[in-house]
Design a protein around this motif. Structure first.
Motif, PDB file in Angstrom:
ATOM      1  N   UNK A 151       2.029  -2.614  -9.575  1.00 27.21           N
ATOM      2  CA  UNK A 151       2.208  -2.897  -8.424  1.00 27.21           C
ATOM      3  C   UNK A 151       1.050  -3.842  -7.888  1.00 27.21           C
ATOM      4  N   UNK A 152      -0.188  -3.255  -8.141  1.00 24.60           N
ATOM      5  CA  UNK A 152      -1.332  -4.361  -7.799  1.00 24.60           C
ATOM      6  C   UNK A 152      -1.171  -5.559  -8.031  1.00 24.60           C
ATOM      7  N   UNK A 153      -0.759  -5.857  -9.549  1.00 26.01           N
ATOM      8  CA  UNK A 153      -0.661  -7.082  -9.904  1.00 26.01           C
ATOM      9  C   UNK A 153       0.404  -7.769  -9.202  1.00 26.01           C
ATOM     10  N   UNK A 154       1.583  -7.022  -8.905  1.00 26.54           N
ATOM     11  CA  UNK A 154       2.646  -7.856  -8.170  1.00 26.54           C
ATOM     12  C   UNK A 154       2.299  -8.443  -6.694  1.00 26.54           C
ATOM     13  N   UNK A 155       1.326  -7.437  -6.414  1.00 27.81           N
ATOM     14  CA  UNK A 155       1.000  -7.770  -4.720  1.00 27.81           C
ATOM     15  C   UNK A 155      -0.131  -9.013  -4.923  1.00 27.81           C
ATOM     16  N   UNK A 156      -0.888  -9.073  -5.851  1.00 25.82           N
ATOM     17  CA  UNK A 156      -1.570 -10.277  -6.081  1.00 25.82           C
ATOM     18  C   UNK A 156      -0.945 -11.529  -6.474  1.00 25.82           C
ATOM     19  N   UNK A 157       0.075 -11.374  -7.258  1.00 25.28           N
ATOM     20  CA  UNK A 157       1.150 -12.673  -7.522  1.00 25.28           C
ATOM     21  C   UNK A 157       1.356 -13.103  -6.319  1.00 25.28           C
ATOM     22  N   UNK A 158       2.138 -12.198  -5.317  1.00 25.36           N
ATOM     23  CA  UNK A 158       2.712 -12.412  -4.152  1.00 25.36           C
ATOM     24  C   UNK A 158       1.881 -13.158  -3.249  1.00 25.36           C
ATOM     25  N   UNK A 159       0.639 -12.666  -2.988  1.00 30.71           N
ATOM     26  CA  UNK A 159      -0.341 -13.297  -2.261  1.00 30.71           C
ATOM     27  C   UNK A 159      -0.833 -14.595  -2.944  1.00 30.71           C
ATOM     28  N   UNK A 160      -0.920 -15.021  -4.097  1.00 30.70           N
ATOM     29  CA  UNK A 160      -1.441 -16.137  -4.537  1.00 30.70           C
ATOM     30  C   UNK A 160      -0.107 -17.156  -4.306  1.00 30.70           C
ATOM     31  N   UNK A 161       1.081 -16.628  -4.588  1.00 34.30           N
ATOM     32  CA  UNK A 161       2.301 -17.476  -4.421  1.00 34.30           C
ATOM     33  C   UNK A 161       2.311 -18.140  -2.765  1.00 34.30           C
ATOM     34  N   UNK A 162       2.260 -17.145  -1.991  1.00 34.23           N
ATOM     35  CA  UNK A 162       2.376 -17.511  -0.523  1.00 34.23           C
ATOM     36  C   UNK A 162       1.065 -17.646   0.243  1.00 34.23           C
ATOM     37  N   UNK A 163       0.011 -17.575  -0.072  1.00 31.52           N
ATOM     38  CA  UNK A 163      -1.047 -17.542   0.693  1.00 31.52           C
ATOM     39  C   UNK A 163      -1.480 -16.616   1.555  1.00 31.52           C
ATOM     40  N   UNK A 209       0.737  -1.065   0.097  1.00 33.47           N
ATOM     41  CA  UNK A 209       0.025  -0.016   0.220  1.00 33.47           C
ATOM     42  C   UNK A 209       0.791   1.196  -0.032  1.00 33.47           C
ATOM     43  N   UNK A 210       1.988   1.247   0.621  1.00 34.82           N
ATOM     44  CA  UNK A 210       2.901   2.373   0.555  1.00 34.82           C
ATOM     45  C   UNK A 210       3.460   2.630  -0.730  1.00 34.82           C
ATOM     46  N   UNK A 211       3.813   1.621  -1.455  1.00 40.75           N
ATOM     47  CA  UNK A 211       4.340   1.822  -2.908  1.00 40.75           C
ATOM     48  C   UNK A 211       3.272   2.349  -3.719  1.00 40.75           C
ATOM     49  N   UNK A 212       1.943   1.656  -3.576  1.00 44.90           N
ATOM     50  CA  UNK A 212       0.997   2.320  -4.473  1.00 44.90           C
ATOM     51  C   UNK A 212       0.664   3.506  -4.018  1.00 44.90           C
ATOM     52  N   UNK A 222       0.547   6.701  -6.936  1.00 43.62           N
ATOM     53  CA  UNK A 222      -0.403   7.397  -6.798  1.00 43.62           C
ATOM     54  C   UNK A 222      -0.414   8.918  -6.676  1.00 43.62           C
ATOM     55  N   UNK A 223       0.262   9.026  -5.499  1.00 46.55           N
ATOM     56  CA  UNK A 223       0.551  10.552  -5.160  1.00 46.55           C
ATOM     57  C   UNK A 223       0.995  11.324  -6.210  1.00 46.55           C
ATOM     58  N   UNK A 224       2.328  10.765  -6.728  1.00 45.37           N
ATOM     59  CA  UNK A 224       3.064  11.107  -7.692  1.00 45.37           C
ATOM     60  C   UNK A 224       2.031  11.554  -8.860  1.00 45.37           C
ATOM     61  N   UNK A 225       1.481  10.939  -9.379  1.00 41.22           N
ATOM     62  CA  UNK A 225       0.524  10.958 -10.510  1.00 41.22           C
ATOM     63  C   UNK A 225      -0.300  12.026 -10.582  1.00 41.22           C
ATOM     64  N   UNK A 226      -0.879  12.315  -8.832  1.00 41.58           N
ATOM     65  CA  UNK A 226      -2.081  13.175  -8.764  1.00 41.58           C
ATOM     66  C   UNK A 226      -1.228  14.814  -8.578  1.00 41.58           C
ATOM     67  N   UNK A 227       0.002  14.623  -8.639  1.00 41.72           N
ATOM     68  CA  UNK A 227       0.705  16.074  -8.787  1.00 41.72           C
ATOM     69  C   UNK A 227       1.035  16.388  -7.083  1.00 41.72           C
ATOM     70  N   UNK A 228       1.103  15.386  -6.455  1.00 40.90           N
ATOM     71  CA  UNK A 228       1.476  15.871  -5.157  1.00 40.90           C
ATOM     72  C   UNK A 228       2.786  16.113  -4.990  1.00 40.90           C
ATOM     73  N   UNK A 229       3.751  15.164  -5.722  1.00 36.48           N
ATOM     74  CA  UNK A 229       5.238  15.345  -5.612  1.00 36.48           C
ATOM     75  C   UNK A 229       5.712  15.431  -7.003  1.00 36.48           C
ATOM     76  N   UNK A 230       4.788  15.672  -7.974  1.00 33.13           N
ATOM     77  CA  UNK A 230       5.409  15.656  -9.525  1.00 33.13           C
ATOM     78  C   UNK A 230       4.506  16.781 -10.065  1.00 33.13           C
ATOM     79  N   UNK A 231       4.504  16.885 -11.474  1.00 32.55           N
ATOM     80  CA  UNK A 231       3.863  18.134 -12.364  1.00 32.55           C
ATOM     81  C   UNK A 231       2.354  18.031 -12.340  1.00 32.55           C
ATOM     82  N   UNK A 232       1.867  16.648 -12.155  1.00 32.24           N
ATOM     83  CA  UNK A 232       0.542  16.594 -12.596  1.00 32.24           C
ATOM     84  C   UNK A 232       0.074  16.559 -13.881  1.00 32.24           C
ATOM     85  N   UNK A 233       1.159  16.398 -14.883  1.00 32.92           N
ATOM     86  CA  UNK A 233       0.625  16.366 -16.249  1.00 32.92           C
ATOM     87  C   UNK A 233      -0.106  14.825 -16.482  1.00 32.92           C
TER      88      UNK A 233
END
Length: 88
Positions: A65-77, A33-36, A40-51
């Motif tokens: 990242x959400x896909x990666x998280x789901x892959x890890x959950x599925x691999x590890x239960x 969630x921290x990575x996401x 997400x914050x960068x994309x919203x312009x919080x830390x970037x240009x917001x273009x």
């Protein structure tokens, strides 16, 4: 949608080369969630240009990242326990 899914697949392969399964498997739910949130914050312009392109690029990272998280959950239960949830 197929073009977008292919972009996610390509970005996921790039991320996997950088970090691999072992790194991903050690991420707690808080880590994911921290990575996401960070991208997400960068994309919203919080830390970037917001273009629009910046927002799209950030959303691609979030989706991948959400896909990666789901892959890890599925691999590890699930995800590893957070340090304050462990009983050791």
């Amino acid at each position: 949608m197929e073009k977008i899914l292919e972009e996610i697949r390509t970005e996921r392969k790039r991320q996997h080369k950088l970090w691999g399964d072992r790194f991903d498997d050690e991420n707690t739910s808080n880590d994911w969630l921290a990575y996401i949130t960070m991208y997400g914050s960068e994309g919203a312009g919080v830390t970037d240009s917001g273009r629009p392109k910046d927002f799209r690029d950030a959303m691609m990272k979030v989706a991948t990242l959400a896909v990666a998280a789901i892959e890890a959950i599925d691999r590890n239960g699930g995800t590893p326990l957070r340090h304050y949830d462990r009983k050791d």
